[in-house]
Each structure stands twice: as C-alpha cells, then as structure tokens.
Design an enzyme around this catalytic site. Structure first.
Site, PDB file in Angstrom:
ATOM      1  N   SER A 195      -0.302   5.653   3.892  1.00  0.00           N
ATOM      2  CA  SER A 195      -0.731   4.917   5.079  1.00  0.00           C
ATOM      3  C   SER A 195       0.438   4.669   6.034  1.00  0.00           C
ATOM      4  O   SER A 195       0.263   4.667   7.260  1.00  0.00           O
ATOM      5  CB  SER A 195      -1.399   3.597   4.696  1.00  0.00           C
ATOM      6  OG  SER A 195      -0.497   2.742   4.013  1.00  0.00           O
ATOM      7  N   ASN A 196       1.633   4.471   5.501  1.00  0.00           N
ATOM      8  CA  ASN A 196       2.796   4.308   6.382  1.00  0.00           C
ATOM      9  C   ASN A 196       3.166   5.630   7.048  1.00  0.00           C
ATOM     10  O   ASN A 196       3.583   5.650   8.214  1.00  0.00           O
ATOM     11  CB  ASN A 196       3.981   3.757   5.587  1.00  0.00           C
ATOM     12  CG  ASN A 196       3.792   2.297   5.235  1.00  0.00           C
ATOM     13  OD1 ASN A 196       3.539   1.467   6.101  1.00  0.00           O
ATOM     14  ND2 ASN A 196       3.903   1.982   3.955  1.00  0.00           N
ATOM     15  N   LEU A 227      17.326   8.373  -5.015  1.00  0.00           N
ATOM     16  CA  LEU A 227      18.195   9.515  -4.739  1.00  0.00           C
ATOM     17  C   LEU A 227      19.658   9.109  -4.891  1.00  0.00           C
ATOM     18  O   LEU A 227      20.020   7.948  -4.717  1.00  0.00           O
ATOM     19  CB  LEU A 227      17.933  10.059  -3.335  1.00  0.00           C
ATOM     20  CG  LEU A 227      16.487  10.499  -3.053  1.00  0.00           C
ATOM     21  CD1 LEU A 227      16.381  11.116  -1.670  1.00  0.00           C
ATOM     22  CD2 LEU A 227      15.980  11.459  -4.120  1.00  0.00           C
ATOM     23  N   HIS A 262      10.808  -1.425   2.231  1.00  0.00           N
ATOM     24  CA  HIS A 262      10.636  -2.170   0.976  1.00  0.00           C
ATOM     25  C   HIS A 262       9.647  -3.311   1.193  1.00  0.00           C
ATOM     26  O   HIS A 262       9.741  -4.030   2.195  1.00  0.00           O
ATOM     27  CB  HIS A 262      11.985  -2.726   0.508  1.00  0.00           C
ATOM     28  CG  HIS A 262      11.910  -3.434  -0.814  1.00  0.00           C
ATOM     29  ND1 HIS A 262      11.816  -2.755  -2.013  1.00  0.00           N
ATOM     30  CD2 HIS A 262      11.890  -4.761  -1.125  1.00  0.00           C
ATOM     31  CE1 HIS A 262      11.752  -3.624  -2.998  1.00  0.00           C
ATOM     32  NE2 HIS A 262      11.799  -4.848  -2.492  1.00  0.00           N
TER      33      HIS A 262
END
Length: 206
Positions: free
Chosen positions: A12-13, A97, A113
């Site tokens: 959705s983002n 990462l 976040h």
C-alpha cells in the site's frame, strides 16, 4: 532521478508512491524498479499494473544470518547499478541489508518505520510487534518515521515523523490501521524531500 522501491508485502505504501509519481508530486523522481524479498506478494502486482519492472530476490536461508544478509545485499546492489538507481526506498521491506550497499547509498536510502523512533525500533521491531509493544508500554501516541538507512537497524538520521493518538481499547490492528494512513503521506513527503536534495546535490545533509 531513478528510484528503486523495496517491498515485502501488500504494497500500500508502494501504491502511494506510484500514485504520487503519476501526479507529478515527485518531480523528476521516477520509480524505475520494484524489488521484493518475498515471492508472490501483491506489491509486485501493483508494480506490474503500473508498468514498472519487478525483481524478486529471496534470501538464501541455507546461509548463516550475517552471510545471508550480505549475500542478499550484494545481489540488490548489482540491480541498483544495472538500473542506475539514485534513491532506494524501503516501503515495508523486512530484510536487513548490510555491506557495500550501505556505503554506496549513504544518504540515498530511506526506510519507513511504523513507530516514533528512537522508541520501538531495532531488531525484531516490525509489523504487529511494534504496535503491540507501543500499547503494552502505555504510550499515548504513536505514528511513523522515515529515516536515512545506516549500518544499524532503525538508527539513521530522522527525516520526518507523523503522529497519531493511541486510543483506549486500541488493538495492534486498530492502531496499525490508523498509522497506515499517515505512512502513505509520510513516504511520499520523504521521497519528494529526497528528490529535492538530489536536485540540490545535498545528499545526507539534515
């Protein structure tokens, strides 16, 4: 300005970013690729529907944790170079990462976040766990944070935050739903801010 969006779920983002780019809100910023660390997630379908090339790079669970993260990071860095990526956006991306990609994209990699950092960040703090922890701690407000990615976990300089109240009777799901709306706004605002920094050649300056 070429943008790579990293995803792990529904997307959705990512959709908010795609819509913003189409509306011209990202200026010269263009989403040129979407990469998932999980196969078959709906975020990839969103990208395909928008005509954006997709990549699926699944972590190799036959490797030890640190080696697995580094190996995945190196695969993603190769894709970044091949696609001439300028900005990397974590939009609900759950893999951590490390290694050369962090240095190569210092000041050019941002993460969304679902809490108000520095509270409720770090290893193991993602998704429902974050919202459960916020409620258990008796917090009166929560929200989301977009920050630059560094070698730590949720430790990079904060770009922006958006806040919501924690209401009596809230569950992790109800709080998450309230925050999702703010996430869609925050990720677009942060991407636009990074594009401006790119135009002004001021990466990493807070």
């Amino acid at each position: 300005m070429n943008i790579l969006v990293l995803v792990s779920g529904n997307g959705s983002n990512l959709q908010a970013l795609i819509d913003a780019a189409k509306a011209g809100k990202l200026g010269p910023g263009s989403i040129v690729a979407v990469l998932s660390d999980r196969a078959g997630v709906y975020a990839l379908e969103r990208a395909k529907l928008a005509g954006i090339p997709v990549f699926t790079e699944v972590p190799n669970h036959n490797l030890a944790k640190d080696e697995r993260r580094l190996e995945l990071s190196n695969r993603i860095l190769k894709i970044c170079k091949a696609c001439a990526i300028d900005l990397v956006i974590y939009a609900g991306f759950l893999s951590i990462l490390k290694g050369d990609i962090i240095e190569a994209y210092a000041g050019r990699m941002i993460n969304l976040h679902p809490a108000l950092l520095p509270k409720f960040g770090g290893l193991g703090m993602y998704g429902e766990r974050v919202h459960q922890a916020v409620i258990a701690a008796g917090e009166k407000e929560s929200g989301c944070t977009v920050h630059l990615v560094d070698a730590g976990t949720d430790t990079g300089p904060i770009l922006l935050q958006r806040k919501v109240p924690v209401l009596p009777g809230d569950t992790a799901d109800s709080l998450a739903e309230r925050i999702h709306h703010e996430e869609h706004i925050a990720i677009v605002e942060a991407a636009a801010l990074m594009v401006k920094r790119f135009e002004n050649k001021s990466w990493g300056i807070i």
